[in-house]
Design an enzyme around this catalytic site. Structure first.
Site, PDB file in Angstrom:
ATOM      1  N   LYS A   1      26.961  47.682   3.398  1.00 32.19           N
ATOM      2  CA  LYS A   1      27.440  48.878   4.111  1.00 32.19           C
ATOM      3  C   LYS A   1      26.307  49.363   4.991  1.00 32.19           C
ATOM      4  CE  LYS A   1      31.179  51.505   4.164  1.00 32.19           C
ATOM      5  NZ  LYS A   1      32.559  51.026   3.906  1.00 32.19           N
TER       6      LYS A   1
HETATM    7  P1  NAD Z   1      38.753  57.548  10.075  1.00 32.75           P
HETATM    8  O1  NAD Z   1      37.491  58.102  10.635  1.00 32.75           O
HETATM    9  O2  NAD Z   1      39.651  56.737  10.943  1.00 32.75           O
HETATM   10  O3  NAD Z   1      39.652  58.738   9.451  1.00 32.75           O
HETATM   11  C1  NAD Z   1      39.157  59.684   8.530  1.00 32.75           C
HETATM   12  C2  NAD Z   1      40.204  60.784   8.418  1.00 32.75           C
HETATM   13  O4  NAD Z   1      39.792  61.709   7.395  1.00 32.75           O
HETATM   14  C3  NAD Z   1      40.371  61.619   9.685  1.00 32.75           C
HETATM   15  O5  NAD Z   1      41.738  61.936   9.843  1.00 32.75           O
HETATM   16  C4  NAD Z   1      39.569  62.888   9.397  1.00 32.75           C
HETATM   17  O6  NAD Z   1      40.029  64.010  10.121  1.00 32.75           O
HETATM   18  C5  NAD Z   1      39.879  63.022   7.939  1.00 32.75           C
HETATM   19  N1  NAD Z   1      38.907  63.890   7.232  1.00 32.75           N
HETATM   20  C6  NAD Z   1      37.561  63.946   7.357  1.00 32.75           C
HETATM   21  N2  NAD Z   1      37.064  64.886   6.543  1.00 32.75           N
HETATM   22  C7  NAD Z   1      38.119  65.412   5.884  1.00 32.75           C
HETATM   23  C8  NAD Z   1      38.265  66.418   4.914  1.00 32.75           C
HETATM   24  N3  NAD Z   1      37.190  67.080   4.443  1.00 32.75           N
HETATM   25  N4  NAD Z   1      39.511  66.692   4.453  1.00 32.75           N
HETATM   26  C9  NAD Z   1      40.579  66.029   4.922  1.00 32.75           C
HETATM   27  N5  NAD Z   1      40.515  65.078   5.854  1.00 32.75           N
HETATM   28  C10 NAD Z   1      39.299  64.779   6.322  1.00 32.75           C
HETATM   29  O7  NAD Z   1      38.290  56.710   8.774  1.00 32.75           O
HETATM   30  P2  NAD Z   1      39.121  55.594   8.017  1.00 32.75           P
HETATM   31  O8  NAD Z   1      38.690  54.263   8.513  1.00 32.75           O
HETATM   32  O9  NAD Z   1      40.551  55.983   8.005  1.00 32.75           O
HETATM   33  O10 NAD Z   1      38.529  55.725   6.544  1.00 32.75           O
HETATM   34  C11 NAD Z   1      39.000  56.698   5.614  1.00 32.75           C
HETATM   35  C12 NAD Z   1      38.432  56.387   4.237  1.00 32.75           C
HETATM   36  O11 NAD Z   1      38.867  55.090   3.818  1.00 32.75           O
HETATM   37  C13 NAD Z   1      36.906  56.337   4.162  1.00 32.75           C
HETATM   38  O12 NAD Z   1      36.502  56.876   2.940  1.00 32.75           O
HETATM   39  C14 NAD Z   1      36.583  54.858   4.241  1.00 32.75           C
HETATM   40  O13 NAD Z   1      35.356  54.533   3.619  1.00 32.75           O
HETATM   41  C15 NAD Z   1      37.735  54.293   3.469  1.00 32.75           C
HETATM   42  N6  NAD Z   1      38.047  52.896   3.787  1.00 32.75           N
HETATM   43  C16 NAD Z   1      38.294  52.501   5.069  1.00 32.75           C
HETATM   44  C17 NAD Z   1      38.647  51.189   5.323  1.00 32.75           C
HETATM   45  C18 NAD Z   1      39.002  50.727   6.707  1.00 32.75           C
HETATM   46  O14 NAD Z   1      39.464  49.570   6.835  1.00 32.75           O
HETATM   47  N7  NAD Z   1      38.866  51.537   7.730  1.00 32.75           N
HETATM   48  C19 NAD Z   1      38.697  50.268   4.270  1.00 32.75           C
HETATM   49  C20 NAD Z   1      38.442  50.705   2.974  1.00 32.75           C
HETATM   50  C21 NAD Z   1      38.127  52.037   2.745  1.00 32.75           C
END
Ligand code: NAD
Length: 419
Positions: free
Chosen positions: A109
């Site tokens: 990461k």
């Molecule tokens: P992203 O940046 O596209 O979206 C994040 C979302 O969370 C946004 O809508 C943002 O407004 C919202 N957010 C941020 N802080 C918040 C809060 N305090 N309360 C409510 N909403 C809040 O990110 P993503 O790629 O969708 O990732 C989301 C989560 O999933 C992360 O924890 C990431 O590590 C995990 N994840 C992502 C992937 C991937 O393929 N992108 C894979 C596995 C895990």
């Protein structure tokens, strides 16, 4: 903001889950020490020229937890609160995630301490290209393959691929996943994490005796993971009654139009601008009386402090460590089924593996093939975790860690300790 090497809540959670698995598996203490440690980590401080001609020094990280099963794999996060300790924790999650679904990667990461919303597009490009150059000591198609995470997406991946390709003198598409398809990205990668979550969430609902048709759902976070999860669950016949982002959310008992909400966000609007629904806070969303709750925002959203108020019957962890160990304990007492992060959100790394394999072979698959293979891998991993949970009388999280940790331990043992 400077890097911290102190612990973080997320690292404590990652270590807690590993220590529990090592104890339950009666893992040899020497092997436990090897798997608990981070293999290598790089901290970089680098200048970026701003649009006004000034320079700003940013801090970034790349951490590889374990590469016993294959090249390191993991996302890059651009977030103002990113720390080295968080990168360590998230790298550990990646090692177990790849192992539980059986893709041949280790865990990594990284990220930059930055709020990307405060940068213009050319500043973001310069930051990404310089950061890529700084961590090019570690990354590469055979060594460590980055992917998107919070604050990064296909555009950043394209800049990373181009920067590494310029260094090499030829195109190296397999150096990064989550790229646009026009430069070697995989069909289905953008929605892959959401598709994986939707697959296992429906299985978990059915196993809990809840008919998924018409089951009610609340999704926290409406980014790449949350919005795709909401779309795919709605398409599968579930009723998404609440969604939120960092600014709060909306709720309608009749169900929300996810397409309309996505269009609203793409036009720069707020979820709260959606008509025909009540607004609600993130705290209120987490305690709605729904069948399925899918936290897809940040870590530690459900803890010992608020878990007693959670009324969902099934939780699928879209975000890593969305439920902390104290939250786990409260929810277990109440019989809430939790599909753990390392299983639930593994769809991203599964299709990243497909993307990497397609790039290496220069042979690309149709969307239907990608999605069918993804569903097959997720379904098989879910069934194995559920079977272990039942045979050992442990939670799905503990069962997932048993499978993952045992797998990495076996790979480490069979390779032997060099020299
Ligand atoms: P992203 O940046 O596209 O979206 C994040 C979302 O969370 C946004 O809508 C943002 O407004 C919202 N957010 C941020 N802080 C918040 C809060 N305090 N309360 C409510 N909403 C809040 O990110 P993503 O790629 O969708 O990732 C989301 C989560 O999933 C992360 O924890 C990431 O590590 C995990 N994840 C992502 C992937 C991937 O393929 N992108 C894979 C596995 C895990």
């Amino acid at each position: 903001m400077t890097a911290t090497v102190q612990g973080s809540a997320t690292l404590a959670i990652a270590q807690h889950h590993f220590d529990t698995a090592a104890r339950q598996l009666d893992l040899d203490p020497s092997l436990t020490a090897v798997l608990r440690h981070i293999k290598r980590e790089l901290v970089v401080h680098f200048p970026v020229e701003m649009d006004d001609g000034s320079f700003h020094v940013y801090t970034g990280f790349r951490v590889q937890h374990n590469i016993a099963r294959g090249p390191a794999k993991g996302g890059l996060r651009y977030h103002p609160a990113m720390t080295l300790a968080d990168a360590r924790a998230l790298a550990m999650f990646m090692t177990w995630k790849a192992a539980v679904v059986g893709v041949p990667f280790g865990g990594a990461k990284g990220g930059v301490v930055v709020d990307p919303k405060l940068l213009g597009p050319t500043e973001l490009e310069r930051l990404t290209r310089r950061f890529t150059t700084e961590i090019s000591l570690l990354i590469g198609p055979d060594r460590d393959i980055p992917a998107p995470d919070i604050g990064t997406g296909p555009q950043e991946m394209a800049w990373i691929m181009d920067t590494l390709s310029m260094h090499a003198g030829y195109s190296v598409p397999a150096s990064v996943t989550g790229k646009p398809t026009v430069i070697g990205g995989s069909e289905g990668r953008h929605a892959a994490t959401g598709r994986g979550i939707a697959t296992v969430a429906v299985q978990a609902l059915n196993d809990s005796g809840i008919d998924s048709a018409g089951a009610t759902v609340a999704v926290q976070g409406f980014g790449q993971v949350g919005s795709n999860t909401a779309h795919l669950l709605a398409a599968a016949g579930l009723r998404v009654v609440a969604v939120s982002d960092s600014r709060g959310g909306v709720h309608s008992g009749a169900g929300l139009d996810i397409h309309a909400l996505t269009a609203l966000k793409e036009e720069g609007g707020a979820l709260a601008d959606y008509g025909g629904a009540e607004t609600l806070t993130n705290d209120e969303l987490l305690t709605l009386g729904v069948d399925l709750l899918v936290p897809c925002a940040l870590e530690a959203q459900i803890t010992g402090a608020n878990a007693a108020g959670v009324r969902a019957r099934v939780i699928a962890e879209g975000a890593n460590a969305a439920v902390d160990p104290d939250g786990d304990a409260v929810l277990a007492d109440r019989g809430v089924l939790i599909v753990p992060d390392i299983l639930a959100n593994a769809g991203g790394v599964v299709v990243s593996y497909f993307e990497w394999a397609q790039d290496l072979q220069t042979f690309f698959w149709a969307p239907g093939e990608v999605n069918a293979r993804l569903r097959e891998v997720m379904g098989r991993a879910y069934d194995a975790v559920r079977a272990r949970s039942q045979s050992q009388n442990v939670s799905l999280r503990e069962a997932a860690y048993h499978i993952a940790v045992a797998n990495v331990a076996e790979a480490t043992e069979v390779r032997g300790i060099y020299p």
